[in-house]
Design a protein around this motif. Structure first.
Motif, short mmCIF file in Angstrom:
data_model
loop_
_atom_site.label_atom_id
_atom_site.label_comp_id
_atom_site.label_asym_id
_atom_site.label_seq_id
_atom_site.Cartn_x
_atom_site.Cartn_y
_atom_site.Cartn_z
N LEU A 1 0.87 -1.19 0.00
CA LEU A 1 0.00 0.00 0.00
C LEU A 1 0.90 1.23 0.00
N LEU A 2 0.77 2.05 -1.03
CA LEU A 2 1.64 3.23 -1.17
C LEU A 2 1.01 4.42 -0.45
N ALA A 3 1.70 4.89 0.59
CA ALA A 3 1.14 5.98 1.40
C ALA A 3 2.19 7.03 1.75
N ALA A 4 3.21 7.15 0.89
CA ALA A 4 4.30 8.08 1.22
C ALA A 4 4.19 9.41 0.48
N SER B 1 2.84 13.32 -0.51
CA SER B 1 2.74 14.51 0.35
C SER B 1 1.41 15.24 0.19
N SER B 2 0.47 14.68 -0.58
CA SER B 2 -0.89 15.24 -0.68
C SER B 2 -0.91 16.69 -1.15
N ASN B 3 0.02 17.07 -2.00
CA ASN B 3 0.07 18.47 -2.45
C ASN B 3 -1.22 18.91 -3.12
N ARG B 4 -1.71 18.09 -4.07
CA ARG B 4 -2.92 18.50 -4.81
C ARG B 4 -4.16 18.45 -3.93
N PHE B 5 -4.10 17.75 -2.83
CA PHE B 5 -5.23 17.70 -1.90
C PHE B 5 -5.40 19.07 -1.22
N LYS C 1 -3.22 15.63 5.67
CA LYS C 1 -2.77 14.77 4.57
C LYS C 1 -3.86 13.74 4.31
N LYS C 2 -4.10 13.42 3.02
CA LYS C 2 -5.25 12.56 2.72
C LYS C 2 -5.14 11.19 3.38
N GLN C 3 -3.90 10.69 3.55
CA GLN C 3 -3.77 9.36 4.17
C GLN C 3 -4.10 9.36 5.66
N ILE D 1 3.47 -1.21 4.05
CA ILE D 1 2.95 0.15 3.83
C ILE D 1 4.15 1.09 3.68
N THR D 2 4.18 1.84 2.57
CA THR D 2 5.24 2.84 2.44
C THR D 2 4.74 4.14 3.04
N SER D 3 5.64 4.83 3.72
CA SER D 3 5.24 6.11 4.31
C SER D 3 6.44 7.02 4.43
N SER E 1 9.93 7.52 -0.70
CA SER E 1 10.95 8.38 -1.31
C SER E 1 10.25 9.52 -2.06
N THR E 2 10.98 10.15 -2.96
CA THR E 2 10.48 11.38 -3.57
C THR E 2 9.43 11.14 -4.67
N THR E 3 9.37 9.95 -5.24
CA THR E 3 8.33 9.66 -6.23
C THR E 3 7.62 8.36 -5.86
N LYS F 1 9.81 5.41 -6.74
CA LYS F 1 10.93 5.18 -5.82
C LYS F 1 10.44 4.60 -4.50
N SER F 2 9.28 5.09 -4.03
CA SER F 2 8.69 4.52 -2.80
C SER F 2 8.40 3.03 -3.02
N LEU F 3 7.84 2.74 -4.19
CA LEU F 3 7.49 1.34 -4.50
C LEU F 3 8.73 0.46 -4.52
N SER G 1 -1.28 -1.09 -4.49
CA SER G 1 -2.39 -0.14 -4.58
C SER G 1 -2.04 1.19 -3.93
N ASP G 2 -2.63 2.25 -4.44
CA ASP G 2 -2.51 3.57 -3.81
C ASP G 2 -3.38 3.57 -2.56
N ILE G 3 -2.86 4.06 -1.46
CA ILE G 3 -3.69 4.17 -0.24
C ILE G 3 -4.83 5.15 -0.54
N ALA G 4 -4.60 6.02 -1.52
CA ALA G 4 -5.59 7.04 -1.87
C ALA G 4 -6.78 6.46 -2.65
N ARG G 5 -6.83 5.12 -2.79
CA ARG G 5 -8.01 4.48 -3.39
C ARG G 5 -8.64 3.63 -2.28
N1 LIG Z 1 6.67 9.77 -3.25
C1 LIG Z 1 5.50 9.17 -3.24
C2 LIG Z 1 4.40 9.72 -3.92
C3 LIG Z 1 3.18 9.06 -3.86
N2 LIG Z 1 3.05 7.91 -3.15
C4 LIG Z 1 1.74 7.27 -3.04
O1 LIG Z 1 1.26 6.96 -4.32
C5 LIG Z 1 -0.15 7.09 -4.37
C6 LIG Z 1 -0.61 7.90 -5.57
O2 LIG Z 1 -0.04 9.20 -5.46
P1 LIG Z 1 -0.86 10.56 -5.42
O3 LIG Z 1 -2.30 10.36 -5.44
O4 LIG Z 1 -0.23 11.43 -6.43
O5 LIG Z 1 -0.52 11.05 -3.92
P2 LIG Z 1 0.39 12.23 -3.48
O6 LIG Z 1 1.74 12.08 -4.07
O7 LIG Z 1 0.30 12.30 -2.00
O8 LIG Z 1 -0.39 13.46 -4.12
P3 LIG Z 1 0.22 14.79 -4.74
O9 LIG Z 1 0.88 14.40 -6.03
O10 LIG Z 1 -0.98 15.64 -4.93
O11 LIG Z 1 1.19 15.34 -3.73
C7 LIG Z 1 -0.60 7.72 -3.06
O12 LIG Z 1 -1.28 6.76 -2.31
C8 LIG Z 1 0.69 8.20 -2.45
O13 LIG Z 1 0.69 8.17 -1.02
C9 LIG Z 1 4.14 7.36 -2.49
O14 LIG Z 1 4.02 6.31 -1.84
N3 LIG Z 1 5.36 8.00 -2.57
#
Ligand SMILES: Nc1ccn([C@@H]2O[C@H](COP(=O)(O)OP(=O)(O)OP(=O)(O)O)[C@@H](O)[C@H]2O)c(=O)n1
Ligand SMILES: C[C@](O)(CO)[C@H](O)COP(=O)(O)O
Length: 373
Positions: free
Chosen positions: A8-11, A13-17, A22-24, A52-54, A74-76, A79-81, A96-100
Motif C-alpha cells: 500500500l503506497l502511502a508516502a 505529500s498530498s500536495n494536490r489535496f 494529509k489525505k492518508q 505500507i510505504t510512508s 521516497s520522492t516519487t 521510488k517509494s514502490l 495499490s494507492d492508499i488514496a483508493r
Molecule cells: N513519493 C510518493 C508519492 C506518492 N506515493 C503514493 O502513491 C499514491 C498515488 O499518489 P498521489 O495520489 O499522487 O498522492 P500524493 O503524491 O500524496 O499526491 P500529490 O501528487 O498531490 O502530492 C498515493 O497513495 C501516495 O501516497 C508514495 O508512496 N510516494
C-alpha cells in the motif's frame, strides 16, 4: 491460492489535496485512512504480508497505531514502490494507492483470479465524454483510465523497475520492459482521492468520530543561573533561566505533551530526543510549531488548551496575556481558547524553595471534519 504480498503506497505529500490534513490521515470514524484501508485488506485474508510505504516523519507515529511492515518512501511513487519491493519475497505482488480507499474484497478477488493470464493485471475505466487532444478529436473507445490495485509477477516487476525511467504505474513499466498486461474492468469505487472534491464520490467513507480527545502534560525544570528565561514562549525578566537541553520553556514542554497525549502521538522525548544535538538550546516555540503542524496533518483540530504554572518565582500575572497570545498564534486558534493559570505552592516543596517550576497542561482536540470541505 497464490502467495501474494500487498504493498500500500502511502508516502505521498498530498500536495494536490491542498489541505492542512494529509489525505492518508483523514479520519474514518477514529481510524486514519491508511489504517482503514490496511485493516480491510487484512480482513480479506488474501495476503501473506502487507507492506505500507510512508514518509520517514510519519512512520514513527504509524508504528504507534499498528504492526504492519512499514517501509520508508521516497520522492516519487515509483521510488517509494522500489523501497517496498526490496522486502517482497512472494511470487506475486499486489500494489495499490492508499488514496483508493474503497476497493473491496470482490474487486481484489477478481484481479487475483487472473494471476496466470499476464505479467500484470490492471483495472481500468473507459471514458464517456468526447476526448480532444490538441485540436484532434480522438477515438475515445481507445482511452483507458488506469486504476490500482495492479497484480504483478514480482520478478518481472523488479526487473522492469530496474531503470531510471519514471513510470506512473506498474503496468506501464512492465509493458515497456516487454512484459504482458491484461486489462480488467475497474470500478468507480476504486477512484483515487487526488483533490478534496474527490471525497464526495467515494461511498465507503464514513464521517470522522465526533469524540473529544483530551490529553495531559506535566513538566518540571530546575533554575540555572545566567540563562534567559522563557515561559509559554515569552521572555521573562529574570536573572536566571532553566536548566535544560533546549531553551527550557517548561510550560511549552508540558503543553506539547498534552497535545501529543490527546492525539495519541507519544511524548515529547519520542519526537525530540534530548540526546540529539539538533535540539540543543532550541527555541521551544519551534518544537510546538512542529507538533501543531503534525497534529493538523494527522487530522486533528485543537479545541482549547489550559496551562497551570506552579512557581514561587517568577511572578506570572503580568505576562499572562502575552503568553496566551503567543501560544494561540502558534496553535492557530483564538486567544480565548488558550488559558494560563499561575499559582505558588505556599512555599512548600522544591517549587516553594525556589529551586524550579512545575507546569501541568491540558489539551482538547477533535477530528477534522472533512465532510464539511
Ligand atoms: N513519493 C510518493 C508519492 C506518492 N506515493 C503514493 O502513491 C499514491 C498515488 O499518489 P498521489 O495520489 O499522487 O498522492 P500524493 O503524491 O500524496 O499526491 P500529490 O501528487 O498531490 O502530492 C498515493 O497513495 C501516495 O501516497 C508514495 O508512496 N510516494
Ligand atoms: C498509479 C495510478 O494511480 C494509476 O492511475 C496513477 O498513475 C498515480 O498517479 P499519481 O500522479 O501518482 O497520482
Amino acid at each position: 491460492m497464490a502467495d501474494i504480498t500487498l504493498i500500500l503506497l502511502a508516502a505521498g505529500s498530498s500536495n494536490r489535496f491542498n489541505s492542512d490534513v494529509k489525505k492518508q490521515w483523514l479520519r474514518i470514524g477514529h481510524e486514519p485512512l491508511w489504517q482503514f484501508v490496511a485493516r480491510k485488506c487484512v480482513e480479506t485474508k488474501l495476503f501473506s504480508k502487507i507492506i505500507i510505504t510512508s514518509s520517514k516523519d510519519d512512520i514513527i507515529f504509524m508504528k504507534l497505531y499498528d504492526s504492519f511492515t512499514f517501509v520508508e518512501g521516497s520522492t516519487t511513487r515509483q521510488k517509494s514502490l522500489k523501497n517496498a519491493l526490496d522486502k517482497v519475497e512472494s511470487d506475486y505482488v499486489l500494489i495499490s494507492d492508499i488514496a483508493r480507499p474503497c476497493i473491496d474484497e470482490d474487486f481484489l478477488k477478481s484481479i487475483i483470479s487472473k494471476a496466470n493470464v499476464a505479467d500484470c493485471i490492471v483495472p481500468y475505466l473507459g471514458v464517456s465524454d468526447t476526448i480532444v487532444y490538441g485540436d484532434k478529436t480522438i477515438d475515445r473507445d481507445k482511452i483507458k483510465r488506469i486504476q490500482t490495485p495492479q497484480l504483478s509477477k514480482t520478478s518481472t516487476l523488479k526487473s522492469a523497475l530496474n531503470t531510471q525511467t519514471q513510470y506512473t504505474d506498474e503496468s506501464s513499466a512492465i509493458v515497456a520492459y516487454g512484459g504482458s498486461r491484461e486489462f480488467i474492468l475497474g470500478k468507480s469505487d476504486a477512484n483515487k482521492i487526488t483533490y478534496t472534491k474527490d471525497l464526495k464520490e467515494l461511498p465507503c467513507l464514513r464521517a470522522p468520530s465526533e469524540d473529544i480527545l483530551s490529553g495531559t502534560g506535566f513538566d518540571v525544570h530546575a533554575f540555572e543561573d545566567k540563562k534567559e528565561m522563557y515561559l509559554c514562549g515569552v521572555k521573562i525578566d529574570s536573572d536566571f533561566g532553566f536548566k535544560a537541553h533546549s531553551d527550557g520553556d517548561v510550560a511549552i514542554h508540558a503543553l506539547i505533551d498534552a497535545l501529543l497525549g490527546a492525539s495519541g502521538m507519544g511524548d515529547i522525548g519520542d519526537s525530540f530526543p534530548d540526546s540529539s544535538d539538533e535540539y540543543k538550546n532550541i527555541d521551544s516555540k519551534v518544537l510546538l510549531n512542529r507538533v501543531c503542524t503534525k497534529i493538523r496533518e494527522f487530522g486533528f483540530v485543537i479545541i482549547n488548551v489550559d496551562i497551570s504554572i506552579a512557581a514561587q518565582t517568577p511572578r506570572i500575572g503580568s505576562y499572562k496575556l502575552a503568553m496566551r497570545e503567543t501560544i494561540a498564534k502558534i496553535l492557530g486558534c483564538e486567544t480565548s481558547r488558550v488559558n494560563i493559570k499561575a499559582t505558588t505552592t505556599e512555599k512548600l516543596g522544591f517549587i516553594g524553595r525556589k529551586e524550579g517550576v512545575g507546569v501541568i497542561a491540558n489539551a482538547n482536540l477533535k477530528y477534522f471534519d472533512w465532510m464539511k470541505i
